[in-house]
Design a protein around this motif. Structure first.
Motif, PDB file in Angstrom:
ATOM      1  N   PRO A 650       0.808  -1.228   0.000  1.00 62.17           N
ATOM      2  CA  PRO A 650       0.000   0.000   0.000  1.00 62.17           C
ATOM      3  C   PRO A 650       0.838   1.274   0.000  1.00 62.17           C
ATOM      4  O   PRO A 650       0.354   2.331  -0.428  1.00 62.17           O
ATOM      5  CB  PRO A 650      -0.836  -0.125   1.276  1.00 62.17           C
ATOM      6  N   ILE A 651       2.080   1.196   0.433  1.00 64.60           N
ATOM      7  CA  ILE A 651       2.949   2.375   0.415  1.00 64.60           C
ATOM      8  C   ILE A 651       3.053   2.944  -1.001  1.00 64.60           C
ATOM      9  O   ILE A 651       3.119   4.168  -1.186  1.00 64.60           O
ATOM     10  CB  ILE A 651       4.350   2.018   0.959  1.00 64.60           C
ATOM     11  N   ASN A 652       3.036   2.052  -1.970  1.00 64.62           N
ATOM     12  CA  ASN A 652       3.207   2.475  -3.357  1.00 64.62           C
ATOM     13  C   ASN A 652       1.923   2.986  -4.009  1.00 64.62           C
ATOM     14  O   ASN A 652       1.940   3.347  -5.187  1.00 64.62           O
ATOM     15  CB  ASN A 652       3.779   1.313  -4.179  1.00 64.62           C
ATOM     16  N   TYR A 653       0.844   3.022  -3.243  1.00 66.82           N
ATOM     17  CA  TYR A 653      -0.441   3.473  -3.801  1.00 66.82           C
ATOM     18  C   TYR A 653      -1.071   4.554  -2.931  1.00 66.82           C
ATOM     19  O   TYR A 653      -2.273   4.798  -3.005  1.00 66.82           O
ATOM     20  CB  TYR A 653      -1.399   2.280  -3.935  1.00 66.82           C
ATOM     21  N   ALA A 654      -0.258   5.207  -2.113  1.00 67.52           N
ATOM     22  CA  ALA A 654      -0.779   6.225  -1.194  1.00 67.52           C
ATOM     23  C   ALA A 654      -1.507   7.347  -1.931  1.00 67.52           C
ATOM     24  O   ALA A 654      -2.454   7.944  -1.398  1.00 67.52           O
ATOM     25  CB  ALA A 654       0.354   6.804  -0.355  1.00 67.52           C
ATOM     26  N   TYR A 678       4.902   4.127  10.071  1.00 70.82           N
ATOM     27  CA  TYR A 678       5.661   5.356   9.821  1.00 70.82           C
ATOM     28  C   TYR A 678       5.932   5.546   8.328  1.00 70.82           C
ATOM     29  O   TYR A 678       5.830   6.654   7.790  1.00 70.82           O
ATOM     30  CB  TYR A 678       6.984   5.317  10.589  1.00 70.82           C
ATOM     31  N   ARG A 679       6.272   4.456   7.645  1.00 68.98           N
ATOM     32  CA  ARG A 679       6.528   4.564   6.206  1.00 68.98           C
ATOM     33  C   ARG A 679       5.237   4.859   5.441  1.00 68.98           C
ATOM     34  O   ARG A 679       5.254   5.569   4.432  1.00 68.98           O
ATOM     35  CB  ARG A 679       7.177   3.272   5.700  1.00 68.98           C
ATOM     36  N   MET A 680       4.127   4.319   5.935  1.00 70.37           N
ATOM     37  CA  MET A 680       2.834   4.617   5.310  1.00 70.37           C
ATOM     38  C   MET A 680       2.476   6.084   5.509  1.00 70.37           C
ATOM     39  O   MET A 680       1.988   6.758   4.588  1.00 70.37           O
ATOM     40  CB  MET A 680       1.748   3.720   5.917  1.00 70.37           C
ATOM     41  N   VAL A 685       1.858  11.586   3.410  1.00 71.13           N
ATOM     42  CA  VAL A 685       2.248  12.999   3.485  1.00 71.13           C
ATOM     43  C   VAL A 685       2.796  13.464   2.135  1.00 71.13           C
ATOM     44  O   VAL A 685       2.441  14.538   1.634  1.00 71.13           O
ATOM     45  CB  VAL A 685       3.290  13.209   4.601  1.00 71.13           C
ATOM     46  N   GLU A 686       3.674  12.643   1.547  1.00 70.11           N
ATOM     47  CA  GLU A 686       4.250  13.006   0.253  1.00 70.11           C
ATOM     48  C   GLU A 686       3.193  13.107  -0.841  1.00 70.11           C
ATOM     49  O   GLU A 686       3.332  13.884  -1.788  1.00 70.11           O
ATOM     50  CB  GLU A 686       5.318  11.980  -0.133  1.00 70.11           C
TER      51      GLU A 686
END
Length: 728
Positions: A650-654, A678-680, A685-686
């Protein structure tokens, strides 16, 4: 990764005689469930204490009354107390104890005090040996782990500071077996973090039948990367917890098998060929033959090795291979002739097999398109095996017996619902725990032939209490998604009217081999789901592809793609359910914990056209952050399968977030590290996405320690759902 069900109470759904208008759901009284009641024990069922089967037709219980701790012996036949074996009131040197274990002939006890938890299963404490006949109490050691008597009753082996010690209880002398143990470097006789969590055991040493050899595992963690967590605590400055944690693709501990000879005091290293893991060791009935289980790193090639105490080499006894992975269990059972019982999925479903001691198949004992879910044991005098299975449907469990030759199969328990047996050591009796979605736990004594002797506890008082609450039963069904009939349950509001529209909240876990849709009496989550139904929300659970108890192919279809097919099934199920006239397609939410949090996060991102709200508790957000044993079992390594890891993270689809998202994590989670959240957070945020979060200092994966912790957490989640999902 083990499932976090957050169920400390056990639960719910009582059928009554009154029908509400425009619905076929059975409802009860008018009282509404409150969050306070869910977590203050109001709905807790009466349970039996965990019993310890003894030799013969007896069992023991640890009882506490008025500050006095006792170990009491009971008869299976009558359930009556026979005698008190030991009482803390009569002990000199310790005021109480909180754990106990017998030696083989039950003439001695090991009593544990001041136990301190380390990880999920491990603990250390002060342990004492107690001679039942003489009533003599003697100290084994302080701050030690996993003490165990030798079969000849002369010695106790234990681990302290990562080294193995043996205390002779007759001469009161101590022998230090290993001397190289060092924290975060070398462990002797105790498993490392990842073995404890994923292979499910802590003590990594075993006595042979005569007590003259001790086999043990040695873990060299030197090259395993360290993970650190800041523990806020109550002091002025936080402290840091540092431990070895092999993340996917990183180095594991180098694990080796060793044999200690008590007579010569020599240690031999045993050769087991090429392997990555040694997840089990077990002595056969031949006191000179140990059987060790090995796995390769992909965990799709399992081997059983016969190890002779007189040699350093080993003999390959059995090979088990699978295109995906081979599960590890504790079902290996040696019969008097050293033939053995083994369970395997090799015909597509988990079944019981009988092999001779040369590894030749004698016969397949159980057969059919259903799964054996537990193996209870073998009664040699009756040539009968006892097991649990889903023969009566994958949402049910039954207790069965069958002859060693595969004939004379018999259902011993109730046909519907879920039944779990606690057998006497000689398998002549068992205490059956039966429950269903409408029946709280009923504990009954049965003979080994399946004759019910006595109902012990029926929780009738809880059932009567719940009849005063405004609750509705789970409706079980299947839903056809992506070509598969998936098991499903649904909870509707008590005043359900099919002419109205209701928000939908989906709950799931979805991890490999798991099951959430079961015909059983559940816990706190189900009370909470019913409370949400009282607020006008329909709650649904669907077990998609990759979940268990429907055969090997259904379970292992997610291999190398964790989070792909499971997410597709949840999204498709949500869209199909939203087409029903009584569901508001603009108000569909999903929530889950751990693997379920990974799923709910992916669903609101990849399914943003249907899901409007999601809660993720302690989620994995990239399998690159999780441990080797669990992750690589299903994904292989990131170096081999980069797309499998990244395409489903899911990090790659934020940037796809459109709805309402609540992220919850404990900062002291040694299992699914808060690093995942934290990475999520950074990714969101980005992508300039707004979201809610609840970070809880120092709490582990279960997020439960501390006054009002669960009440506070579930209040937070309830408010989030009411604000974002349950809209008029």
């Amino acid at each position: 990764m083990k499932q976090i069900f957050v169920l400390s109470a056990i639960l719910i759904f009582i059928s009554c005689s009154k029908n509400t208008t425009k619905t076929s759901n059975l409802t009860a009284g008018n009282k509404e469930i409150t969050l306070e009641e869910i977590w203050d024990g109001t709905f807790s069922p009466k349970r039996m204490n965990a019993l310890n089967s003894m030799n013969g037709n007896f069992y023991s219980l640890l009882n506490n009354k008025d500050g006095n701790t006792t170990i009491d012996k009971y008869s299976y036949a009558s359930l009556e107390k026979i005698k008190t074996i030991v009482s803390s009131a009569n002990l000199k040197g310790i005021s109480t104890f909180s754990s106990y274990s017998f030696n083989d002939d039950e003439t001695k006890l090991i009593l544990g005090t001041e136990l301190k938890r380390i990880y999920r299963r491990s603990k250390k404490g002060n342990y004492y040996a107690y001679d039942i006949a003489s009533k003599k109490l003697s100290l084994i050691g302080k701050n030690i782990q996993e003490p165990k008597f030798s079969p000849d009753n002369k010695n106790v082996a234990y681990v302290k500071d990562n080294n193995i010690f043996i205390k002779n209880v007759i001469s009161n002398t101590i022998t230090q077996v290993t001397k190289d143990g060092k924290r975060n470097k070398i462990i002797n006789g105790i498993t490392d973090w990842v073995y404890e969590e994923e292979f499910g055991f802590v003590r990594a040493f075993e006595w042979n039948k005569k007590g003259n050899y001790l086999a043990f595992l040695r873990f060299d963690e030197t090259d395993v990367p360290e993970f650190s967590m800041d523990i806020v605590g109550k002091e002025l400055y936080p402290n840091q917890q540092v431990f070895k944690y092999p993340k996917a693709g990183e180095k594991n501990a180098n694990v080796t098998l060793h044999m200690y000879n008590l007579t010569t005091r020599n240690i031999k290293k045993i050769s087991l060929g090429k392997y990555e893991y040694i997840p089990r060791i077990k002595w056969s009935n031949n006191d000179a033959i140990l059987v060790a289980t090995t796995l390769n790193r992909h965990q799709n090639k399992l081997k059983l090795y016969k190890v002779n105490t007189l040699r350093t080499s080993s003999y390959n006894l059995l090979n088990e291979t699978d295109d995906a992975y081979v599960d590890i269990n504790d079902n290996l059972t040696f019969l008097s002739d050293n033939s053995f019982i083994w369970t395997s999925e090799k015909d597509g479903f988990n079944h019981i097999y009988h092999y001779n001691f040369n590894g030749k198949l004698i016969n397949q004992i159980t057969k059919g398109n259903w799964e054996v879910t537990r193996y209870y044991g073998y009664n040699e005098s009756k040539k009968t095996i006892y097991y649990q299975s889903v023969e009566n449907g994958s949402i049910n469990r039954g207790v069965y017996s069958i002859s060693l030759d595969g004939k004379n199969k018999k259902l011993l328990s109730n046909k519907k619902g879920q039944n779990t047996a606690a057998f006497s050591k000689n398998l002549n009796y068992f205490i059956n725990t039966h429950s269903s979605a409408k029946t709280p736990p009923i504990y009954s004594l049965y003979s080994g032939e399946g004759e019910i002797i006595k109902v012990i506890k029926d929780n009738a008082a809880l059932k009567e209490k719940l009849s005063g609450y405004n609750m509705t039963p789970k409706e079980f069904s299947t839903i056809n998604i992506n070509g598969n009939d998936l098991n499903m349950w649904m909870i509707k509001p008590a005043n359900f009217d099919e002419n109205n529209q209701y928000p939908l909240l989906m709950f799931q876990y979805s991890g490999p081999g798991s099951q959430q849709v079961g015909n059983r009496w559940n816990g706190a989550n189900d009370y909470w789901h019913n409370m949400l139904a009282q607020k006008g929300i329909i709650v649904v659970c669907v077990d998609g592809r990759g979940t268990g108890l429907k055969g090997r192919d259904f379970k292992k279809v997610t291999q190398k793609e964790l989070g792909k097919f499971e997410v597709e099934d949840q999204i498709a199920a949500a869209k199909k359910l939203a087409k029903r006239s009584y569901i508001d397609e603009n108000n569909v939410g999903i929530w889950g914990w751990s693997y379920g949090g990974f799923m709910s996060t992916n669903c609101i991102l990849k399914g943003s056209d249907i899901f409007t709200t999601a809660i993720a508790v302690a989620p994995v957000t990239s399998w690159r952050f999780y441990d080797t044993v669990y992750t690589e079992r299903y994904m292989q390594t990131p170096q081999e399968n980069a797309s499998g890891y990244d395409d489903n993270s899911p990090i790659n689809y934020a940037d796809k977030l459109k709805g309402n998202y609540l992220l919850v994590h404990g900062t002291g989670d040694d299992n699914v590290h808060v690093q995942n959240s934290y990475r999520m957070i950074n990714a969101l945020v980005e992508a300039n996405k707004q979201f809610d979060m609840f970070m809880v200092p120092d709490r582990a994966h279960g997020i439960y320690k501390g006054k009002n912790m669960r009440l506070n957490l579930y209040t937070k989640m309830t408010n989030f759902i009411e604000e974002n999902l349950n809209k008029e």
